[in-house]
Write a protein that holds these residues in place. Structure first.
Motif, short mmCIF file in Angstrom:
data_model
loop_
_atom_site.label_atom_id
_atom_site.label_comp_id
_atom_site.label_asym_id
_atom_site.label_seq_id
_atom_site.Cartn_x
_atom_site.Cartn_y
_atom_site.Cartn_z
N ALA A 1 0.82 -1.21 0.00
CA ALA A 1 0.00 0.00 0.00
C ALA A 1 0.86 1.26 0.00
O ALA A 1 0.45 2.30 -0.54
N SER A 2 2.04 1.18 0.58
CA SER A 2 2.92 2.35 0.60
C SER A 2 3.51 2.64 -0.78
O SER A 2 3.95 3.76 -1.05
N GLN A 3 3.50 1.64 -1.65
CA GLN A 3 4.07 1.79 -2.99
C GLN A 3 3.02 2.07 -4.07
O GLN A 3 3.33 2.69 -5.09
N TYR A 4 1.78 1.60 -3.84
CA TYR A 4 0.74 1.73 -4.86
C TYR A 4 -0.50 2.36 -4.24
O TYR A 4 -1.14 1.77 -3.37
N PRO A 5 -0.87 3.56 -4.67
CA PRO A 5 -2.00 4.26 -4.04
C PRO A 5 -3.34 3.58 -4.24
O PRO A 5 -4.29 3.87 -3.50
N THR A 6 -3.45 2.67 -5.21
CA THR A 6 -4.72 1.97 -5.43
C THR A 6 -4.94 0.82 -4.45
O THR A 6 -6.04 0.27 -4.36
N VAL A 7 -3.91 0.43 -3.72
CA VAL A 7 -4.00 -0.73 -2.83
C VAL A 7 -4.72 -0.36 -1.54
O VAL A 7 -4.28 0.51 -0.80
N ASP A 8 -5.86 -1.03 -1.30
CA ASP A 8 -6.68 -0.74 -0.12
C ASP A 8 -7.38 -1.97 0.43
O ASP A 8 -8.24 -1.86 1.30
N THR A 9 -7.03 -3.17 -0.07
CA THR A 9 -7.79 -4.37 0.28
C THR A 9 -6.88 -5.51 0.69
O THR A 9 -5.97 -5.89 -0.06
N LEU A 10 -7.13 -6.05 1.88
CA LEU A 10 -6.47 -7.25 2.37
C LEU A 10 -7.55 -8.28 2.62
O LEU A 10 -8.31 -8.20 3.60
N SER A 11 -7.67 -9.23 1.70
CA SER A 11 -8.73 -10.23 1.74
C SER A 11 -8.22 -11.47 2.48
O SER A 11 -7.49 -12.29 1.93
N MET A 12 -8.60 -11.57 3.74
CA MET A 12 -8.23 -12.76 4.52
C MET A 12 -9.21 -12.91 5.68
O MET A 12 -9.76 -11.93 6.20
N GLY A 13 -9.44 -14.16 6.04
CA GLY A 13 -10.41 -14.47 7.07
C GLY A 13 -11.66 -15.08 6.48
O GLY A 13 -12.20 -14.59 5.49
#
Length: 235
Positions: free
Chosen positions: A190-202
């Motif tokens: 997320a610190s490298q790519y501004p589009t990254v906002d999702t952590l799919s786990m659980g």
């Protein structure tokens, strides 16, 4: 059945809210993805009318059949979360808004090429094999930087984050370590790519631990739909 599945939706939402409260997080920071593996379109319709919009499917042919039966529900958001074969990429690129299970650049390139030019970019997650299981798909954590760099250049894909399936038999301590590693990888991405906002786990049996570790999307099947049917037509 309609009442019971809606009751289970309320229970799952309550579990998410409780886990968020314990972790000092807003309940809005965690999205619920309802996974209807082997279950009928009528169950999806019941959940949709109870306010659930995001649905995940593991099997392409099953998903396409359900989508056809639910064409009147125009604002459903479909996620493909299963393994991807090369001969399935065209339909996946055409019929889904999200893909969670990308672990090969060949597949990513095909999805980008086959996504309609007038459609929004396909939201994609990179699958991480966090516990190095030979039976599971996903890239190794050390491959992520290079893999993400290649994927981010594909024009019709939007890199949104990471997905994982931790080992089912892991101890609570092992599970915590795996989730913590995923959270670190996600934060770095997320610190490298501004589009990254999702952590799919659980999933149904570990959503509380996953939310505590920073998950932003939990994939819930059994707790909503009940145990999956054992018989399913081959694709």
């Amino acid at each position: 059945m309609m009442n019971s599945i809606v009751d289970r939706l309320k229970e799952v939402r309550s579990s998410i809210e409780s886990a968020c409260l314990q972790s000092n997080r807003s309940s809005e920071s965690v999205q619920l993805l309802a996974v209807s593996k082997t279950k009928p379109a009528s169950d999806i319709r019941s959940l949709y009318h109870a306010g659930q919009q995001q649905f995940g499917e593991n099997y392409l042919q099953e998903a396409l059949t359900k989508q056809q039966q639910l064409l009147d529900l125009t604002d459903i958001v479909w996620h493909f979360i299963g393994p991807i074969q090369s001969n399935k990429t065209r339909d996946i690129a055409s019929h889904f808004a999200w893909v969670h299970s990308i672990d090969r650049l060949k597949i990513a390139r095909r999805l980008s090429q086959q996504r309609a030019q007038d459609a929004p970019p396909l939201n994609v997650l990179i699958q991480i094999n966090i516990d190095d299981e030979s039976t599971k798909a996903g890239i190794q954590p050390e491959q992520l930087v290079e893999f993400a760099g290649e994927m981010a250049q594909l024009p019709n894909l939007k890199l949104r984050g990471l997905m994982t399936l931790p080992a089912a038999e892991a101890s609570a301590q092992q599970q915590q370590q795996s989730f913590a590693t995923m959270q670190r990888l996600y934060s770095e991405l997320a610190s490298q790519y501004p589009t990254v906002d999702t952590l799919s786990m659980g999933m149904s049996n570990d959503l509380e631990s996953a939310i505590k570790a920073g998950s932003t999307m939990v994939r819930i099947g059994t707790a909503l739909f009940g145990a999956r049917d054992q018989t399913r037509s081959n694709e």
